[in-house]
Design an enzyme around this catalytic site. Structure first.
Site, mmCIF file in Angstrom:
data_model
loop_
_atom_site.group_PDB
_atom_site.id
_atom_site.type_symbol
_atom_site.label_atom_id
_atom_site.label_comp_id
_atom_site.label_asym_id
_atom_site.label_seq_id
_atom_site.Cartn_x
_atom_site.Cartn_y
_atom_site.Cartn_z
ATOM 1 N N HIS A 53 30.714 107.265 27.240
ATOM 2 C CA HIS A 53 30.801 107.531 28.676
ATOM 3 C C HIS A 53 29.421 107.533 29.314
ATOM 4 O O HIS A 53 28.417 107.848 28.673
ATOM 5 C CB HIS A 53 31.510 108.860 28.935
ATOM 6 C CG HIS A 53 33.000 108.760 28.901
ATOM 7 N ND1 HIS A 53 33.815 109.780 28.474
ATOM 8 C CD2 HIS A 53 33.842 107.746 29.245
ATOM 9 C CE1 HIS A 53 35.090 109.406 28.555
ATOM 10 N NE2 HIS A 53 35.124 108.175 29.030
ATOM 11 N N GLU A 173 31.972 121.588 24.118
ATOM 12 C CA GLU A 173 32.097 121.244 25.546
ATOM 13 C C GLU A 173 33.034 122.194 26.284
ATOM 14 O O GLU A 173 33.964 122.745 25.708
ATOM 15 C CB GLU A 173 32.557 119.787 25.681
ATOM 16 C CG GLU A 173 34.012 119.526 25.346
ATOM 17 C CD GLU A 173 34.734 118.846 26.496
ATOM 18 O OE1 GLU A 173 34.416 119.143 27.670
ATOM 19 O OE2 GLU A 173 35.627 118.033 26.209
ATOM 20 N N ASN A 212 38.481 103.962 29.805
ATOM 21 C CA ASN A 212 39.691 104.532 29.202
ATOM 22 C C ASN A 212 40.537 103.404 28.609
ATOM 23 O O ASN A 212 41.526 102.953 29.192
ATOM 24 C CB ASN A 212 40.478 105.324 30.247
ATOM 25 C CG ASN A 212 41.508 106.227 29.594
ATOM 26 O OD1 ASN A 212 41.979 105.959 28.491
ATOM 27 N ND2 ASN A 212 41.859 107.311 30.273
ATOM 28 N N HIS A 348 39.526 116.016 28.295
ATOM 29 C CA HIS A 348 38.801 117.218 27.881
ATOM 30 C C HIS A 348 39.789 118.333 27.549
ATOM 31 O O HIS A 348 40.799 118.514 28.239
ATOM 32 C CB HIS A 348 37.853 117.680 28.986
ATOM 33 C CG HIS A 348 36.823 116.669 29.361
ATOM 34 N ND1 HIS A 348 35.624 116.545 28.695
ATOM 35 C CD2 HIS A 348 36.814 115.719 30.329
ATOM 36 C CE1 HIS A 348 34.916 115.576 29.241
ATOM 37 N NE2 HIS A 348 35.616 115.055 30.234
ATOM 38 N N HIS A 370 28.156 121.385 28.563
ATOM 39 C CA HIS A 370 28.895 120.369 29.325
ATOM 40 C C HIS A 370 29.838 121.010 30.348
ATOM 41 O O HIS A 370 31.052 120.871 30.285
ATOM 42 C CB HIS A 370 29.683 119.482 28.363
ATOM 43 C CG HIS A 370 30.003 118.113 28.917
ATOM 44 N ND1 HIS A 370 30.933 117.914 29.918
ATOM 45 C CD2 HIS A 370 29.528 116.896 28.626
ATOM 46 C CE1 HIS A 370 31.014 116.629 30.189
ATOM 47 N NE2 HIS A 370 30.152 115.983 29.432
ATOM 48 N N ASP A 423 15.317 104.834 41.416
ATOM 49 C CA ASP A 423 15.425 104.297 42.774
ATOM 50 C C ASP A 423 15.031 102.828 42.710
ATOM 51 O O ASP A 423 13.853 102.481 42.809
ATOM 52 C CB ASP A 423 14.487 105.069 43.707
ATOM 53 C CG ASP A 423 14.594 104.604 45.156
ATOM 54 O OD1 ASP A 423 15.530 103.855 45.469
ATOM 55 O OD2 ASP A 423 13.736 104.981 45.968
#
Length: 533
Positions: A53, A173, A212, A348, A370, A423
């Protein structure tokens, strides 16, 4: 990003990015501050990645440009990392090492092993660091799905074995630590997708997280059952699907995927569009479809649009705006939380999942990770409810460190950290740039252009004042006053024989800023520009 340091060895766990909120004008990404690691670069041995992720791999290209160490990750995760490294043109000089749950590696005095966990992306790992002080476990992101759509089961028996061998410190997490019960199974989504596809009279447009893969496979299966072709829209969707197919994580029948330019060749009821944009991103495919700005693809009355993802906190407004646009176009829209739409379940763990992990690992010390502070707090309460001693949980802020000596852990020094902004091509601390952007966004900018004699330092023409983002009403009168004030400032400094470019700029900014605030209660950015002739 988390760091484990023992003696002269440092191992880094994950290296993600965050996306900026509306206050960070023009910023593309926020990445970890690696100052401490750079100062100790001779100790940094490796980067270990739990899964693919963005909040775990998004910062890797920037990390490698300053700390080019080996990266250990699973097959699918490496595929996603390679895409990023190619974009940054650093793939060739990067060392990527494939691991799986059966792998064991040794880095300095640390022996590292792995265990399978289930999440909303393939190939996720938890990690065990065997150190002379004791075993440290990092769970990665996880839930306990007993019927996972991708058949990637959590290795509960191995987790129990790790716990029986003794866990000194667990990092686990906390994303869903506030939610009661167990996380629903991904299989539930497949049943709802099948029903929606069967009911749809025209084309189906579905948006979900590109990562996913289990959800994508279920979309493919539903499309196959209803004899539909599949169109992929959005760069990340195309990239992830290619990696998943190439590495054996996604099965799509030959001939099912067609180019978006061929949509009108087939009957509309035989088309499925799988696209990015489930979080309301303004430039993603779904947002462009909702405003009729996606060339060659239109949302027509009677089309079914499914948003198969829950909005991340902060994105609700953007998602709602897209839903409104889609209803205006006459689409049938299936959206909302997973519990209401049936089209999404979290990757999760809920409270019972988290308690099971704690029970399996039986840690002496615990660090919830997390999550926002309230989530970490709730996770601490869960830990204490299943046997972690009160006082043995550490809730840490960025830069906080926990030291272990003689198998006793205590919170100690704090490493200086801050935000590092991306940036465009610039990377670093851009507080001054952001301050200027904020000022311009709120009060605008005034440029006062003065033509000066290089030899005598005198004005040779009337000043010219240009406004951007300031006021429109009565600006002609204000401009005249500003020009006169500029002339007065130049003349006064010349009379006092204190003429210098820097001093004149400073004095002009001060006098004009005070005058404008007195007149308008605004504080635009003042930019004097001197042209010497």
């Amino acid at each position: 990003m988390y760091v484990i340091e023992y003696a002269n060895d440092i191992v880094v766990i994950d290296c993600g990015n965050k996306f900026p909120d509306e206050s960070l004008l023009g910023i593309d990404l926020i990445i970890a501050d690696t100052t401490y690691l750079v100062e100790n670069k001779d100790k940094v041995r490796a980067l270990l990645v739990t899964h693919g992720h963005e909040d775990h791999i998004g910062g890797i290209p920037f990390f490698l440009k300053t700390l080019n160490v080996p990266i250990y990750a699973t097959r699918f995760t490496l595929g996603l990392i390679e895409i990023k490294l190619k974009e940054h043109k650093i793939l060739r000089e990067s060392e990527l090492i494939e691991i799986d749950s059966s792998k064991k590696i040794k880095i300095g005095n640390m022996n590292i092993s792995f265990f399978k966990v289930n999440h909303s992306i393939p190939d996720c790992l938890g990690m065990v660091f065997q150190t002379p002080e004791g075993n440290i476990v990092h769970t990665g992101d996880f839930k306990f799905d007993l019927t996972p759509a991708n058949k990637e089961y959590s290795d509960i028996h191995k987790m129990a074995q790790i716990g029986n061998e003794g866990v000194l410190l667990l990092l686990s997490e906390s994303t869903n630590a506030e939610r009661r019960g167990w996380t629903p199974s991904e299989q539930m989504v497949g049943d709802h997708l099948d029903a929606a596809f069967m009911k749809a009279d025209r084309k189906v447009i579905i948006s979900t997280f590109a990562s996913n893969v289990s959800r994508i496979q279920q979309v493919v299966d539903a499309a196959q059952k209803t004899n539909r072709k599949l169109v992929l829209l959005g760069r990340s969707m195309v990239n992830v699907v290619k990696v998943a197919i190439d590495r054996g994580y996604l099965t799509i029948p030959d001939g099912m995927i067609i180019d978006q330019r061929d949509i009108n060749i087939f009957p509309q009821e035989k088309i499925t569009i799988l696209c990015t944009g489930s979080q309301g991103e303004s430039l993603a495919a779904l947002a462009r479809l909702s405003t009729g700005n996606f060339r060659g693809v239109d949302v027509l009355p009677g089309d079914t649009v499914i948003i198969a993802a829950g909005p991340i906190p902060g994105n609700e407004k953007n998602v709602t705006s897209i839903v409104d646009n889609l209803f205006t176009l006459g689409a049938n829209v299936i959206y909302g939380s997973g519990s209401s739409s049936g089209m999404h379940v979290s990757g999760h763990g809920y409270q019972e999942d988290l308690k099971l992990m704690l029970t399996l690992m039986k840690p002496k010390y615990f660090i919830p990770i997390h999550g926002e502070y309230r989530m970490l707090h709730h996770h601490r309460m869960l830990a204490e409810s299943v046997g972690v001693e009160e006082g043995n949980t550490f809730i840490l802020n960025n830069g906080d460190a926990v030291e272990v000596e003689n198998s006793i852990a205590q919170q100690s020094k704090k490493v200086p950290v801050g935000n590092t902004y991306v940036d465009g091509v610039d990377v670093g601390n851009m507080e001054f740039v952001l301050r200027d952007r904020k000022q311009i966004s709120e009060d605008g900018m005034l440029m006062i252009i003065l033509s000066m004699s290089r030899a005598e330092g005198k004005l040779i023409a009337q000043p010219e004042t240009i406004s951007r983002g300031f006021i429109d009403n009565n600006f002609s009168e204000l401009r005249t006053d500003i020009n006169q004030l500029a002339i007065k400032t130049v003349n006064e400094l010349q009379e006092e024989k204190r003429y210098s470019r820097n001093r004149m700029k400073k004095q002009m900014k001060k006098s004009i800023r005070e005058y404008i605030y007195a007149r308008t209660k605004k504080e635009p950015m003042i930019v004097p520009i001197f042209i010497e002739i």
